[in-house]
Design an enzyme around this catalytic site. Structure first.
Site, PDB file in Angstrom:
ATOM      1  N   CYS A  15       0.845  -1.111  -0.080  1.00  0.00           N
ATOM      2  CA  CYS A  15       0.016   0.042   0.015  1.00  0.00           C
ATOM      3  C   CYS A  15       1.051   1.148   0.045  1.00  0.00           C
ATOM      4  CB  CYS A  15      -0.988  -0.186   0.889  1.00  0.00           C
ATOM      5  SG  CYS A  15       0.007  -0.161   2.647  1.00  0.00           S
ATOM      6  N   CYS A  18       3.264   1.790   3.030  1.00  0.00           N
ATOM      7  CA  CYS A  18       4.542   1.107   3.015  1.00  0.00           C
ATOM      8  C   CYS A  18       5.445   1.859   2.267  1.00  0.00           C
ATOM      9  CB  CYS A  18       4.219  -0.439   2.395  1.00  0.00           C
ATOM     10  SG  CYS A  18       3.062  -1.476   3.056  1.00  0.00           S
ATOM     11  N   ASP A 430      10.799  28.804 -31.346  1.00  0.00           N
ATOM     12  CA  ASP A 430      12.209  29.057 -31.965  1.00  0.00           C
ATOM     13  C   ASP A 430      11.795  28.629 -33.468  1.00  0.00           C
ATOM     14  OD1 ASP A 430      14.792  29.519 -32.427  1.00  0.00           O
ATOM     15  OD2 ASP A 430      14.836  27.167 -33.222  1.00  0.00           O
TER      16      ASP A 430
END
Length: 792
Positions: A15, A18, A430
């Site tokens: 989970c 953890c 550019d």
């Protein structure tokens, strides 16, 4: 003190709590910065020389989890031997009868409750063993995770049921009871919750299985990138003999053979042959690229036609394919700021839920409700609160977004780039190499009265082939590629021979096509221009004449002797020096061509002007469509270029850009971006050259064209693998959609827990229904994230 970056594979996480716990433990080490991702099951760690990888692994193991150095990604199906799937299948088979009998009283035969116990025991104890093992391991380390909630809830339901069967009235033969959605309908010591214990375990196992499958699908883009590489390759030795070896054994400098239909084993340079190469797997570009001697080729692309011999220039982790895969993996492992908030909440969420469950139990008993009803409500709180969906909300969407982007030629550097992309309102483009092709091309030949266009181009090309100027190259290339002037399959002697009066390396290799014609990479200060590296296969006609007494006239043009005639090509001022002025008709044509943004030169010989040649950096065919897409997304496009105002305005008008900032020196591009930011704009910059790198870094979001320089790509947040400006619009759209899905996931995950915990505490949810709802919340997050696979 130098630092090292390392990824660790983490085992045992179940989970988000953890992941949060491991991250905290690693970050407690001096000088260590760690980010642990539950979805990708990886930890990205930056650590000083004072620590070793073994120290990091030991720290993770001390926290109760497993860790190891990354192993190669396998494309094998993991489900064939997946214990999670095995436990799920058996749990479904055993729990379905338990649930049906408990829910449908007519099915409750004598001693049904004892049979249900026999069926439920393996489901809870064996099927849910992963939850119990993780809960116990975390308890030993003084921590509580979402597995703690599941383990305590299911074991409590099982324990109560065993107590009621052995010491209460629930074990009496002939006992029946119904199944309710509400804890308030519980009926004391005669109640058992085997269907809740088994059902919750099965539902949560199903949710975990779907999570595991989805995490694998989210990583499919990375695996498919890595799978593009060739497995073996035919290496040609110095003696000309071929031998087949694994592609992993290739070394820089090795020459290898690529036959039609084969994958190119690694990045390299073509040293023999010509062909069309399918680059779609790497760039997403459907049009094959023509390659020949001197062309750079990318590992993983497919040779579509002729036989090629390639010299390896990059192998292993240095190849473009490996770098793309690494970039995708790093992005998937990174965390968005919203995910860090979710992790912090998950870290304190479990203890709070346990307190709420205990308070629910005590409150129900104190107000005089049956102990069984109080117990049911408390168990429902534990089960419904499991915030697995919260842990998956961001990382799973991130994995899907970055993976989908990789397949479309968009490489996202990190999660923060996605968040910044959402706020972009201005996009600076550019011009050279981004909006335009980045190379000069002959666009028009205007002969004087009584002259032919063919003769004008033929003579100008013969003279300009000896020059390195970009305008000269465009004219020479057009003349060489013309079907009228070069002999079949050959190049003029002036092209294939040695340098003509200069020391450029482009003319020093006899028998090869110089950069003046082959057109190397262009733009932004580079003297080379991108283009085909070999002349067209179908060249016919007479050869171009040679040139003698060639001389460059700095800033004006060139002159020399062609076919015994004194020829001059350049600005009108150069012709004036020869006392050859333009005729009124040519002057009008000159002004009209120049007004379009083209650079126009004149040619004269034998004391008279013979014509005009217009050269321009042509706009990419997709640029106008790209600008329209940007506008549709609410972006304000701005064209920035070092070119003069007139050609810049012409390009802007062609693609639909209103605002142009021309005459900008390379270092001034940063100033342009900074000034826009000071106006309150959130700015994205798209560029491809070395002179764009600083502006890309300064912008809120830097997007580098993958056809550009390594410096520009390194300074950017997103890399657009193809040279197609539409990908920039796609990148912004994908980023915004990914962020929308992340926000949707987080909203529903939070809303689900905020709304469901009070319902469970109030006795409005039975434990099994709570387990089903909790599992569904994870499934919702998974399905919502998978929508990104359909991004178009």
């Amino acid at each position: 003190m130098s630092t090292t970056e390392l990824d660790l594979d983490i085992q045992g996480m179940t989970c988000a709590s953890c992941a949060n716990r491991i991250e905290r433990r690693l970050n407690k080490l001096d000088g260590v910065t760690a980010s642990v991702n539950y979805a990708s099951e990886k930890a990205h760690v930056s650590f000083p020389d004072a620590h070793t990888p073994e120290d990091l692994i030991r720290t993770v193991e001390e926290a109760g989890y497993g860790a190891g150095l990354p192993s190669p990604i396998s494309n094998d199906d993991p489900d064939a031997s997946d214990p999670l799937r095995t436990r799920l299948i058996w749990s479904i088979a055993l729990s379905v009868p338990v649930i049906l009998v408990a829910m449908i009283p007519p099915l409750q035969f004598p001693a049904w409750q004892w049979v249900s116990l026999l069926l439920a025991l393996p489901v809870v104890l064996w099927g849910g063993s992963g939850f119990h093992r993780a809960a116990w391991m975390n308890l030993r380390h003084g921590a509580a995770t979402m597995d703690t909630l599941v383990s305590v809830g299911t074991l409590a339901a099982l324990g109560w049921s065993v107590y009621a069967l052995v010491f209460g009235t629930a074990g009496e033969i002939g006992m029946t009871h119904g199944w309710s959605l509400l804890a308030t309908q519980a009926d004391g010591s005669g109640s058992i919750y085997l269907e809740a214990a088994a059902g919750v375990t099965t539902f949560i196992l199903l949710g975990r299985y779907i999570e595991a499958r989805s995490k694998r699908r989210a990583g499919d883009a990375l695996r498919s990138l890595l799978d593009l590489g060739a497995k073996d390759v035919a290496v040609r030795g110095d003696d000309g003999v071929e031998r087949r070896i694994p592609a992993s054994e290739l070394r820089v400098g090795d020459a290898f053979v690529v036959r039609p239909g084969e994958k190119i084993a690694t990045d390299g340079e073509v040293i023999e042959g010509s062909s069309a190469v399918d680059v779609s797997m790497v760039t997403g570009e459907p049009v094959p690229a023509e390659v020949g001697v001197g062309s750079a080729v990318t590992g993983g692309t497919v040779n579509a036609s002729g036989l090629l011999v390639v010299r390896a220039t990059r192998v292993g982790k240095d190849t473009q394919l490996a770098q793309m895969a690494k970039l995708v993996e790093d992005a998937q492992a990174s965390k968005a700021e919203v995910q860090r908030l979710a992790d912090r909440i998950s870290g304190i969420f479990v203890p709070i839920v346990i307190v709420i469950a205990i308070a629910t139990l005590a409150t129900w008993i104190l107000i005089g409700q049956p102990v069984a009803a109080a117990f049911t409500a408390a168990v429902a709180v534990l089960i419904i609160a499991c915030p697995c969906a919260l842990g998956l909300a961001t990382p799973l969407a991130m994995m899907m977004g970055t993976g989908t982007g990789a397949k479309r030629g968009i490489l996202i550097k990190d999660a923060a780039a996605l968040e910044r992309a959402r706020r972009i309102d201005t996009i600076v483009l550019d011009k050279t190499g981004t909006v335009t092709e980045g190379r000069m091309t002959l666009t028009q030949v205007i002969p004087a009265a009584g002259e032919s266009a063919d003769d004008v181009l033929r003579t100008a090309g013969a003279l300009e082939v000896a020059s390195e100027h970009p305008i000269a190259r465009a004219i020479a290339t057009a003349a060489v590629e013309s079907p009228h002037f070069a002999a079949p399959g050959t190049l003029p002697a002036a092209i294939s021979g040695e340098a003509l009066g200069d020391e450029s390396p482009h003319f020093a290799a006899p028998g090869t096509l110089p950069a003046a014609i082959s057109g190397e990479a262009s733009g932004n200060g580079s003297p080379d221009f991108a283009g085909a590296t070999t002349p067209p296969a179908a060249i016919s006609g007479d050869p171009l004449p040679g040139v003698t007494d060639f001389r460059n006239v700095e800033g004006l043009g060139a002159q020399g002797i062609v076919d015994g005639r004194a020829v001059v090509v350049g600005r009108p001022q150069l012709l004036d020096q020869w006392s050859v002025g333009l005729t009124p008709e040519l002057q009008r044509a000159f002004d009209e061509a120049q007004a379009t943004g083209a650079t126009v030169v004149a040619i004269a010989w034998d004391g008279a002007p013979r014509g005009l040649l217009a050269v321009a950096d042509t706009v990419k065919p997709t640029s106008a469509e790209a600008v329209a897409e940007m506008r549709a997304q609410g972006l304000d496009p701005i064209l920035v270029t070092g070119d003069a105002e007139a050609p810049a305005r012409a390009v802007a008008a062609e693609v639909g850009i209103d605002r142009v900032i021309a005459g900008v020196l390379p270092h001034e591009k940063v100033t342009v971006v900074t000034e826009l930011q000071q106006e309150g704009r959130t700015v994205a910059m798209v560029g491809d050259g070395v002179n764009d790198a600083a502006a890309l870094a300064q912008a809120d979001l830097g997007m580098a064209m993958g056809t550009g320089t390594d410096v520009a790509i390194e300074a950017s947040d997103l890399t657009l693998v193809r040279g197609d400006l539409r990908v920039a619009a796609d990148a912004v759209r994908l980023s915004r959609k990914t962020l929308r899905i992340i926000r949707g996931n987080l909203f529903w995950a939070f809303a689900y827990n905020v709304a469901s915990i009070p319902l469970a505490a109030a006795g409005l949810l039975a434990p099994m229904l709570a387990g089903a709802a909790m599992a569904f919340s994870s499934v919702f997050v998974v399905l919502n994230s998978l929508r990104l696979r359909r991004f178009r």
